[in-house]
Design a protein around this motif. Sequence first.
Motif, short mmCIF file in Angstrom:
data_model
loop_
_atom_site.label_atom_id
_atom_site.label_comp_id
_atom_site.label_asym_id
_atom_site.label_seq_id
_atom_site.Cartn_x
_atom_site.Cartn_y
_atom_site.Cartn_z
N SER A 163 4.57 6.25 8.64
CA SER A 163 4.78 5.70 7.31
C SER A 163 3.57 4.85 6.90
CB SER A 163 6.04 4.84 7.29
OG SER A 163 6.13 4.12 6.08
N MET A 164 3.18 4.97 5.65
CA MET A 164 2.15 4.12 5.06
C MET A 164 2.61 3.70 3.68
SD MET A 164 -1.44 6.06 5.91
CE MET A 164 -1.76 6.82 7.53
N GLN A 165 2.07 2.61 3.19
CA GLN A 165 2.42 2.15 1.85
C GLN A 165 1.21 2.28 0.94
OE1 GLN A 165 3.56 -2.07 1.15
NE2 GLN A 165 5.36 -1.22 0.15
N THR A 166 1.44 2.82 -0.26
CA THR A 166 0.37 2.95 -1.23
C THR A 166 0.35 1.73 -2.14
OG1 THR A 166 1.76 4.08 -2.84
CG2 THR A 166 0.65 5.46 -1.20
N MET A 167 -0.66 1.66 -2.98
CA MET A 167 -0.79 0.52 -3.89
C MET A 167 0.36 0.50 -4.91
SD MET A 167 -4.91 0.21 -4.54
CE MET A 167 -5.25 1.95 -4.71
N THR A 168 0.72 1.65 -5.42
CA THR A 168 1.82 1.69 -6.40
C THR A 168 3.16 1.35 -5.74
OG1 THR A 168 1.94 4.08 -6.01
CG2 THR A 168 0.69 3.35 -7.93
N ALA A 169 3.37 1.82 -4.51
CA ALA A 169 4.61 1.51 -3.80
C ALA A 169 4.69 0.02 -3.49
CB ALA A 169 4.70 2.32 -2.52
N TYR A 170 3.56 -0.60 -3.22
CA TYR A 170 3.53 -2.05 -2.99
C TYR A 170 3.99 -2.81 -4.23
CZ TYR A 170 1.53 -6.73 -2.43
OH TYR A 170 1.36 -8.09 -2.38
N LEU A 185 -5.62 -4.08 -10.79
CA LEU A 185 -7.04 -4.04 -11.14
C LEU A 185 -7.79 -3.06 -10.25
CD1 LEU A 185 -9.40 -5.20 -12.80
CD2 LEU A 185 -9.60 -7.01 -11.07
N LEU A 186 -7.43 -3.02 -8.99
CA LEU A 186 -8.08 -2.08 -8.07
C LEU A 186 -7.77 -0.64 -8.46
CD1 LEU A 186 -9.77 -1.86 -5.49
CD2 LEU A 186 -7.64 -1.86 -4.19
N LEU A 187 -6.53 -0.37 -8.86
CA LEU A 187 -6.18 0.97 -9.34
C LEU A 187 -6.99 1.34 -10.57
CD1 LEU A 187 -2.29 0.88 -8.98
CD2 LEU A 187 -3.81 2.47 -7.81
N PHE A 188 -7.16 0.39 -11.46
CA PHE A 188 -7.95 0.62 -12.67
C PHE A 188 -9.40 0.94 -12.32
CE2 PHE A 188 -10.82 -1.07 -15.92
CZ PHE A 188 -10.41 -0.36 -17.04
#
Length: 307
Positions: free
Chosen positions: A252-259, A283-286
């Motif tokens: 299992s890993m967590q993504t930025m959106t899931a966080y 901001l990092l996603l952007f």
Amino acid sequence: MGSMPNVREMIQLNISKNKNTSDKIMPKFLFVTASISILTTVGIILTLVIDAAKFFSSVPLAEVFSTNLSPLGANPSFGILPLINGTLFTTLIAMLVAIPFGLSSAIYLSQFASESKRKILKPMMEVLAGIPTIVYGFFAYSFVTPLLMKIIPSLEAKNVISPGIVMGIMIIPLVASLSEDAMNAVPESMKEGALGLGSTRLEVAFKVVIPAAISGIMASFVLGISRAIGETMIVAIASGSSKAFTFDITRSMQTMTAYIVEFTSGDAGSGTVGYYSLYAVGLLLFLFTLIMNLLAQYISKKYREEY
């Protein structure tokens, strides 16, 4: 009576006045509507930057770029590398599925399929794009993961492979549709000329059509990558919330959106460091999306110059 303007002159005068009025008003109206998207973008950037700055002013950069992520613990830490790691792995797996299948579908639909087959196959394929992402998430968790566990016994119930594959399936219509439109825009004279020189239809597709349509194809890839990075529900359901930094895609890993989903549904109060960490992740996603678009423009421009 002779000094009074006739009816025709009065009508023409009114029409002329109305035209002058519309010519003055419409450009201003169109300018306002065109500015809405720009102002919205500026507002989003300011919101992200201002609130993300509060996060970075409270958390040292050494902690931000660490592998220790525990935002709701007794001693919270906000290392962002596990989130980047999970996002990149799920996106990579998704594009390994979406690009070959999507591009192959586009080549077939634009170069080989008859008109009757295209009218049937393309709408059927585009139905995938209309399925809610939460349905894809449950499909990944309840069907794809158990299927993969029979092939990979060490696979965990929450993992990266399953949501990555399902995200790729979801993105196939996007890549295929945009790529096909780009291929169909290639002039028929180029295709006929290549066929006249003795090329096969497959050679025409790979040596003439794809190079000529590369800018549109690259745009479809970038949109697909952006779609994968920004996907929320599939990874939130099927990938889990493990914050461990690992390269094992069976875990299992967590993504930025899931966080963002997990943290906003938790007990963190507004104005806390954890709250502002959401804006830092946003901001990092952007920035990721911006960099990919700039890279795509560079690659597209380079290919246009070569071909």
